[in-house]
Design an enzyme around this catalytic site. Structure first.
Site, short mmCIF file in Angstrom:
data_model
loop_
_atom_site.label_atom_id
_atom_site.label_comp_id
_atom_site.label_asym_id
_atom_site.label_seq_id
_atom_site.Cartn_x
_atom_site.Cartn_y
_atom_site.Cartn_z
N ASN A 110 -25.86 30.00 -2.26
CA ASN A 110 -26.63 28.80 -1.88
C ASN A 110 -28.15 28.95 -1.99
O ASN A 110 -28.81 28.09 -2.59
CB ASN A 110 -26.24 28.34 -0.47
CG ASN A 110 -24.87 27.70 -0.44
OD1 ASN A 110 -24.12 27.78 -1.42
ND2 ASN A 110 -24.53 27.09 0.66
N LYS B 4 -17.13 33.74 4.78
CA LYS B 4 -17.64 32.54 4.10
C LYS B 4 -19.16 32.59 4.04
O LYS B 4 -19.77 32.25 3.03
CB LYS B 4 -17.16 31.30 4.85
CG LYS B 4 -17.52 30.02 4.12
CD LYS B 4 -16.80 28.82 4.67
CE LYS B 4 -17.10 27.60 3.84
NZ LYS B 4 -16.63 26.37 4.46
N ALA C 92 -16.47 16.78 1.43
CA ALA C 92 -16.75 15.36 1.65
C ALA C 92 -18.24 15.10 1.52
O ALA C 92 -19.05 16.00 1.76
CB ALA C 92 -16.28 14.94 3.04
N1 LIG Z 1 -19.50 18.14 3.83
C1 LIG Z 1 -18.66 19.11 3.50
O1 LIG Z 1 -17.94 19.00 2.50
C2 LIG Z 1 -18.57 20.36 4.35
C3 LIG Z 1 -17.56 21.29 4.06
C4 LIG Z 1 -17.44 22.43 4.86
C5 LIG Z 1 -18.29 22.62 5.92
N2 LIG Z 1 -19.27 21.71 6.19
C6 LIG Z 1 -20.16 21.96 7.32
O2 LIG Z 1 -19.96 20.93 8.29
C7 LIG Z 1 -21.20 20.65 8.97
C8 LIG Z 1 -21.50 19.17 8.83
O3 LIG Z 1 -21.74 18.90 7.44
P1 LIG Z 1 -21.80 17.44 6.86
O4 LIG Z 1 -21.79 17.57 5.38
O5 LIG Z 1 -20.80 16.56 7.50
O6 LIG Z 1 -23.28 17.01 7.32
P2 LIG Z 1 -23.95 15.56 7.35
O7 LIG Z 1 -23.23 14.64 6.42
O8 LIG Z 1 -25.42 15.77 7.20
O9 LIG Z 1 -23.64 15.04 8.83
C9 LIG Z 1 -24.30 15.51 9.96
C10 LIG Z 1 -24.27 14.36 10.96
O10 LIG Z 1 -24.76 14.83 12.22
C11 LIG Z 1 -25.51 13.77 12.79
N3 LIG Z 1 -26.36 14.27 13.86
C12 LIG Z 1 -27.45 15.05 13.79
N4 LIG Z 1 -27.97 15.27 15.02
C13 LIG Z 1 -27.16 14.60 15.89
C14 LIG Z 1 -27.16 14.42 17.30
N5 LIG Z 1 -28.08 14.99 18.08
N6 LIG Z 1 -26.18 13.67 17.86
C15 LIG Z 1 -25.23 13.08 17.09
N7 LIG Z 1 -25.17 13.21 15.75
C16 LIG Z 1 -26.13 13.95 15.16
C17 LIG Z 1 -26.27 13.20 11.62
O11 LIG Z 1 -26.72 11.91 11.95
P3 LIG Z 1 -28.03 11.22 11.32
O12 LIG Z 1 -27.50 10.38 10.21
O13 LIG Z 1 -28.55 10.42 12.48
O14 LIG Z 1 -28.95 12.31 10.86
C18 LIG Z 1 -25.16 13.17 10.56
O15 LIG Z 1 -24.39 11.98 10.70
C19 LIG Z 1 -22.25 21.56 8.30
O16 LIG Z 1 -22.43 22.74 9.06
C20 LIG Z 1 -21.65 21.90 6.96
O17 LIG Z 1 -22.11 23.15 6.44
C21 LIG Z 1 -19.44 20.57 5.43
#
Ligand SMILES: NC(=O)c1ccc[n+]([C@@H]2O[C@H](COP(=O)([O-])OP(=O)(O)OC[C@H]3O[C@@H](n4cnc5c(N)ncnc54)[C@H](OP(=O)(O)O)[C@@H]3O)[C@@H](O)[C@H]2O)c1
Length: 306
Positions: free
Chosen positions: A191, A183, A127
């Site tokens: 990466n 993973k 996503a």
């Molecule tokens: N995206 C994928 O497809 C995917 C797939 C597999 C695994 N993952 C893993 O899932 C995790 C999340 O990835 P993501 O892609 O969803 O990241 P992301 O889009 O950057 O989302 C992270 C979110 O966390 C919020 N955040 C940061 N600090 C916070 C706090 N103190 N309190 C509340 N919210 C906070 C950020 O808000 P702000 O906007 O305020 O910064 C942002 O909305 C990562 O470890 C990633 O490796 C992601």
């Protein structure tokens, strides 16, 4: 049924909220206010508009909400502990947590520190965000759920069933530690190299990059052996890890890895959650880690220059 709280309204957090909210009460919690009307674009290209229950951690702290059934933490790895801290005064310390991070940084730390059950999820769902009100579910995948000490199988099963009903297919497993490290091993070989070289995954197959992939895998394979992580697909040692890495590179040849996207957007990367645990393990087991350390240092320098 008590609600699911989702802490971290990013790509994975919003995908979860869109999927779960038709089934169970769901609250999406951020550190800043976001629009309640949110759009999900499905892998088939359809757009679904939903009004999601959005709150900030500060707003929640000023209320006395009913305790949630689960708190999903969906921040990046390095933000997970601070995010949990922002809710610690609001939820009972017996609340089940679900950690969705890649790597192996937040999982052991929070599992050790949190008195309640801590489930870990590893997912191949894909996503990305398109702004404050949009998320694209780019690719369907599968999610595995378990806890590091393998004591909460029933809870993992309950959650897997709920996610599956919400059209995010999931399976409860007893070997989540193995899956998280496997993973991480593959992520470490792909990466950092694509992020440093500014290339898509498939470019790693060229003569300019493939020797580097091999030298990373050599260090990683020895660390996996020391950590008791099984080589993939029933294979043996370094060759099995290398075969898996080349297989993933081929199947994701056109992808821009998340670490490359982070570098391009000048955001902090998850290097600490991917390279960090490998370097720490190599030091503990007195194994070579010069290649991994050089990658970590180079990415740290890139981040410092933003
Ligand atoms: N995206 C994928 O497809 C995917 C797939 C597999 C695994 N993952 C893993 O899932 C995790 C999340 O990835 P993501 O892609 O969803 O990241 P992301 O889009 O950057 O989302 C992270 C979110 O966390 C919020 N955040 C940061 N600090 C916070 C706090 N103190 N309190 C509340 N919210 C906070 C950020 O808000 P702000 O906007 O305020 O910064 C942002 O909305 C990562 O470890 C990633 O490796 C992601």
């Amino acid at each position: 049924m008590p609600p699911h709280w989702i802490l971290g309204p990013g790509a994975i957090g919003r995908l979860l909220a869109h999927s779960l909210s038709p089934l169970v009460a769901t609250t999406l919690i951020g550190r800043r206010a976001l629009p309640e009307q949110q759009v999900l674009t499905t892998p088939e290209g359809q757009q679904r508009v939903q009004v999601l229950n959005m709150l900030t951690a500060a707003q929640l702290a000023s209320e006395t909400p009913n305790p949630p059934a689960f708190v999903h933490i969906t921040t990046k790895a390095m933000a997970a502990e601070a995010a949990l801290e922002s809710l610690a005064s609001v939820i009972p310390s017996t609340t089940p947590l679900v950690l969705w991070q890649n790597g192996f940084l937040a999982q052991p730390r929070i599992s050790q520190a949190w008195p309640g059950p801590v489930l870990c999820a590893t997912t191949t769902e894909g996503a990305y965000l398109t702004g404050d009100d949009g998320v694209v579910h780019a690719g369907r995948g599968h999610t595995f759920i378990g806890d590091l000490s393998n004591q909460h199988g029933e809870l993992a099963e309950t959650l897997a069933q709920t996610l599956t009903q919400a059209e995010l297919p999931a399976t409860a497993v007893s070997d989540i530690r193995q899956r998280l490290w496997q993973k991480l091993a593959v992520n470490a070989a792909i990466n950092p190299l694509v992020a440093l070289n500014g290339v898509r995954n498939g470019e790693l197959r060229t003569a300019a990059h493939s020797p580097h992939v091999q030298s990373v895998v050599k260090e990683v394979a020895a660390i996996m052996l020391a950590e008791g992580i099984q080589p993939p697909n029933g294979g043996q040692g370094e060759q099995a890890w290398l075969a898996l890495v080349w297989q993933v590179i081929a199947s994701t040849a056109n992808n821009k890895a998340s670490m490359l996207q982070d570098v391009e957007a000048k955001r902090p990367t998850e290097r600490g959650a991917i390279l960090g645990p490998l370097i720490e393990s190599a030091q503990r087991h007195k194994l070579p880690y010069g290649v991994l350390q050089a990658l970590d240092t180079a990415i740290a320098a890139l981040e410092a220059g933003y």
